[in-house]
Design a protein around this motif. Structure first.
Motif, PDB file in Angstrom:
ATOM      1  N   THR A  39     -30.682 -14.042   0.974  1.00 15.56           N
ATOM      2  CA  THR A  39     -30.444 -13.438  -0.323  1.00 15.56           C
ATOM      3  C   THR A  39     -31.117 -12.066  -0.411  1.00 15.56           C
ATOM      4  OG1 THR A  39     -30.279 -15.572  -1.428  1.00 15.56           O
ATOM      5  CG2 THR A  39     -30.902 -13.743  -2.803  1.00 15.56           C
ATOM      6  N   ARG A  40     -32.390 -11.988  -0.102  1.00 18.52           N
ATOM      7  CA  ARG A  40     -33.120 -10.738  -0.329  1.00 18.52           C
ATOM      8  C   ARG A  40     -32.723  -9.618   0.618  1.00 18.52           C
ATOM      9  NH1 ARG A  40     -35.576 -14.849  -2.083  1.00 18.52           N
ATOM     10  NH2 ARG A  40     -36.585 -14.833  -4.119  1.00 18.52           N
ATOM     11  N   GLY A  41     -32.214  -9.953   1.785  1.00 21.65           N
ATOM     12  CA  GLY A  41     -31.775  -8.929   2.737  1.00 21.65           C
ATOM     13  C   GLY A  41     -30.686  -8.037   2.173  1.00 21.65           C
ATOM     14  N   ILE A  42     -29.821  -8.602   1.324  1.00 22.39           N
ATOM     15  CA  ILE A  42     -28.740  -7.793   0.746  1.00 22.39           C
ATOM     16  C   ILE A  42     -29.308  -6.743  -0.199  1.00 22.39           C
ATOM     17  CG2 ILE A  42     -28.188  -9.538  -1.032  1.00 22.39           C
ATOM     18  CD1 ILE A  42     -25.822  -6.943   0.551  1.00 22.39           C
ATOM     19  N   TYR A  43     -30.335  -7.087  -0.960  1.00 19.69           N
ATOM     20  CA  TYR A  43     -30.925  -6.113  -1.890  1.00 19.69           C
ATOM     21  C   TYR A  43     -31.677  -5.028  -1.135  1.00 19.69           C
ATOM     22  CZ  TYR A  43     -29.543  -9.665  -5.171  1.00 19.69           C
ATOM     23  OH  TYR A  43     -28.796 -10.572  -5.881  1.00 19.69           O
ATOM     24  N   LEU A  44     -32.331  -5.415  -0.034  1.00 20.83           N
ATOM     25  CA  LEU A  44     -33.000  -4.418   0.795  1.00 20.83           C
ATOM     26  C   LEU A  44     -31.970  -3.495   1.446  1.00 20.83           C
ATOM     27  CD1 LEU A  44     -35.760  -6.660   2.400  1.00 20.83           C
ATOM     28  CD2 LEU A  44     -36.120  -4.771   0.799  1.00 20.83           C
ATOM     29  N   ALA A  45     -30.839  -4.057   1.886  1.00 16.00           N
ATOM     30  CA  ALA A  45     -29.772  -3.236   2.491  1.00 16.00           C
ATOM     31  C   ALA A  45     -29.241  -2.227   1.472  1.00 16.00           C
ATOM     32  CB  ALA A  45     -28.642  -4.129   3.010  1.00 16.00           C
ATOM     33  N   LYS A  46     -29.055  -2.657   0.232  1.00 17.64           N
ATOM     34  CA  LYS A  46     -28.565  -1.741  -0.809  1.00 17.64           C
ATOM     35  C   LYS A  46     -29.577  -0.637  -1.088  1.00 17.64           C
ATOM     36  CE  LYS A  46     -25.423  -4.963  -3.074  1.00 17.64           C
ATOM     37  NZ  LYS A  46     -25.192  -5.885  -4.186  1.00 17.64           N
ATOM     38  N   LEU A 159     -48.283 -18.261   4.428  1.00 16.40           N
ATOM     39  CA  LEU A 159     -46.914 -18.063   3.964  1.00 16.40           C
ATOM     40  C   LEU A 159     -46.783 -16.623   3.486  1.00 16.40           C
ATOM     41  CD1 LEU A 159     -45.038 -20.589   3.663  1.00 16.40           C
ATOM     42  CD2 LEU A 159     -45.364 -20.363   1.214  1.00 16.40           C
ATOM     43  N   ILE A 160     -45.699 -15.961   3.851  1.00 15.84           N
ATOM     44  CA  ILE A 160     -45.415 -14.627   3.324  1.00 15.84           C
ATOM     45  C   ILE A 160     -44.341 -14.807   2.261  1.00 15.84           C
ATOM     46  CG2 ILE A 160     -44.421 -12.370   3.828  1.00 15.84           C
ATOM     47  CD1 ILE A 160     -46.977 -12.452   5.225  1.00 15.84           C
ATOM     48  N   VAL A 161     -44.581 -14.309   1.080  1.00 16.76           N
ATOM     49  CA  VAL A 161     -43.609 -14.416  -0.010  1.00 16.76           C
ATOM     50  C   VAL A 161     -43.187 -13.015  -0.429  1.00 16.76           C
ATOM     51  CG1 VAL A 161     -43.181 -15.285  -2.337  1.00 16.76           C
ATOM     52  CG2 VAL A 161     -44.691 -16.564  -0.797  1.00 16.76           C
ATOM     53  N   ALA A 162     -41.910 -12.706  -0.178  1.00 15.80           N
ATOM     54  CA  ALA A 162     -41.367 -11.406  -0.565  1.00 15.80           C
ATOM     55  C   ALA A 162     -40.612 -11.582  -1.875  1.00 15.80           C
ATOM     56  CB  ALA A 162     -40.430 -10.881   0.520  1.00 15.80           C
ATOM     57  N   LYS A 163     -40.951 -10.766  -2.843  1.00 10.73           N
ATOM     58  CA  LYS A 163     -40.269 -10.803  -4.141  1.00 10.73           C
ATOM     59  C   LYS A 163     -39.654  -9.431  -4.387  1.00 10.73           C
ATOM     60  CE  LYS A 163     -43.175 -14.338  -6.169  1.00 10.73           C
ATOM     61  NZ  LYS A 163     -44.085 -14.715  -7.222  1.00 10.73           N
ATOM     62  N   LEU A 164     -38.401  -9.436  -4.825  1.00 10.84           N
ATOM     63  CA  LEU A 164     -37.689  -8.194  -5.141  1.00 10.84           C
ATOM     64  C   LEU A 164     -37.206  -8.251  -6.575  1.00 10.84           C
ATOM     65  CD1 LEU A 164     -35.607  -7.767  -1.871  1.00 10.84           C
ATOM     66  CD2 LEU A 164     -37.753  -6.647  -2.480  1.00 10.84           C
ATOM     67  N   SER A 165     -37.271  -7.126  -7.255  1.00  7.67           N
ATOM     68  CA  SER A 165     -36.955  -7.084  -8.680  1.00  7.67           C
ATOM     69  C   SER A 165     -35.550  -7.590  -8.993  1.00  7.67           C
ATOM     70  CB  SER A 165     -37.156  -5.665  -9.230  1.00  7.67           C
ATOM     71  OG  SER A 165     -36.358  -4.752  -8.511  1.00  7.67           O
ATOM     72  N   GLU A 166     -34.593  -7.412  -8.074  1.00  7.86           N
ATOM     73  CA  GLU A 166     -33.225  -7.861  -8.326  1.00  7.86           C
ATOM     74  C   GLU A 166     -33.134  -9.382  -8.475  1.00  7.86           C
ATOM     75  OE1 GLU A 166     -32.821  -4.199  -5.595  1.00  7.86           O
ATOM     76  OE2 GLU A 166     -34.215  -5.855  -5.864  1.00  7.86           O
ATOM     77  N   VAL A 167     -34.063 -10.111  -7.864  1.00  5.13           N
ATOM     78  CA  VAL A 167     -34.049 -11.575  -7.897  1.00  5.13           C
ATOM     79  C   VAL A 167     -35.260 -12.117  -8.647  1.00  5.13           C
ATOM     80  CG1 VAL A 167     -33.979 -13.675  -6.466  1.00  5.13           C
ATOM     81  CG2 VAL A 167     -33.043 -11.554  -5.573  1.00  5.13           C
ATOM     82  N   ASP A 168     -36.410 -11.515  -8.416  1.00  3.19           N
ATOM     83  CA  ASP A 168     -37.679 -12.073  -8.885  1.00  3.19           C
ATOM     84  C   ASP A 168     -38.347 -11.279 -10.006  1.00  3.19           C
ATOM     85  OD1 ASP A 168     -37.708 -14.022  -6.583  1.00  3.19           O
ATOM     86  OD2 ASP A 168     -37.845 -12.146  -5.466  1.00  3.19           O
TER      87      ASP A 168
END
Length: 179
Positions: A39-46, A159-168
């Motif tokens: 899921t988060r890879g798409i937001y990073l790609a954008k 654990l590494i937890v990546a949060k992106l504003s588009e999802v989190d």
């Protein structure tokens, strides 16, 4: 204990650095496509595409790939025992293209392996490169990223937890102890 290892500014800087490296390595963006792993890879790609466009003055196509059926640890999340498929959407034919796979955290390499299988089913790219926000080590497969926002050595108990504003609703990467 939770420690913030990347805040919003650090994530932005990492994306900018990776964007510059992609442009430099590929001598521009001609014949390139960014493909984010759900899921988060798409937001990073954008975000990478936006940054690349700011730098190059030209847009790069962005697609997304769902690796659910390609996972070797497929987990069933629906009552019908069928895996939940989110769909793959890549706006160009990847055959003969340089595909830059984008994901948030690289750990064992199994997600990337699944994405490679899914991509190959769609066509024969000239080259596949890998861009990740975080490389935390502990690979189980011979997979390494071409572009890294930040290397974060970890223990297997973390654990590494990546949060992106588009999802989190916030941009932040944390490291925490597994419970």
């Amino acid at each position: 204990m939770t420690r913030i290892i990347l805040d919003e500014q650090a994530i932005r800087r990492g994306i900018t650095r990776v964007a510059h490296e992609i442009i430099e390595r590929n001598k521009g963006i001609e014949n390139c496509v960014l493909v984010g792993i759900k899921t988060r890879g798409i937001y990073l790609a954008k975000r990478l595409a936006e940054r690349i466009e700011q730098i190059e003055g030209a847009s790069i196509p962005v697609g997304e790939i769902d690796i659910t059926l390609y996972r070797d640890d497929l987990t069933v999340k629906s009552k019908s025992e069928e895996p939940i498929i989110q769909g793959t959407d890549i706006p160009v034919n990847i055959s003969g293209m340089k595909v830059i796979l984008v994901d948030d955290v690289l750990y064992t390499g199994r997600t990337v392996r699944a994405a490679l299988d899914a991509l190959i089913d769609l066509g024969r790219p000239e080259q596949i490169q890998l861009a990740v926000l975080i490389d935390r080590g502990h690979r189980e497969l011979p997979i390494r990223p071409d572009y890294v926002g930040k290397n974060v050595p970890t223990s297997k108990s973390e654990l590494i937890v990546a949060k992106l504003s588009e999802v989190d609703e916030l941009d932040q990467v944390t490291i925490e102890e597994k419970q």
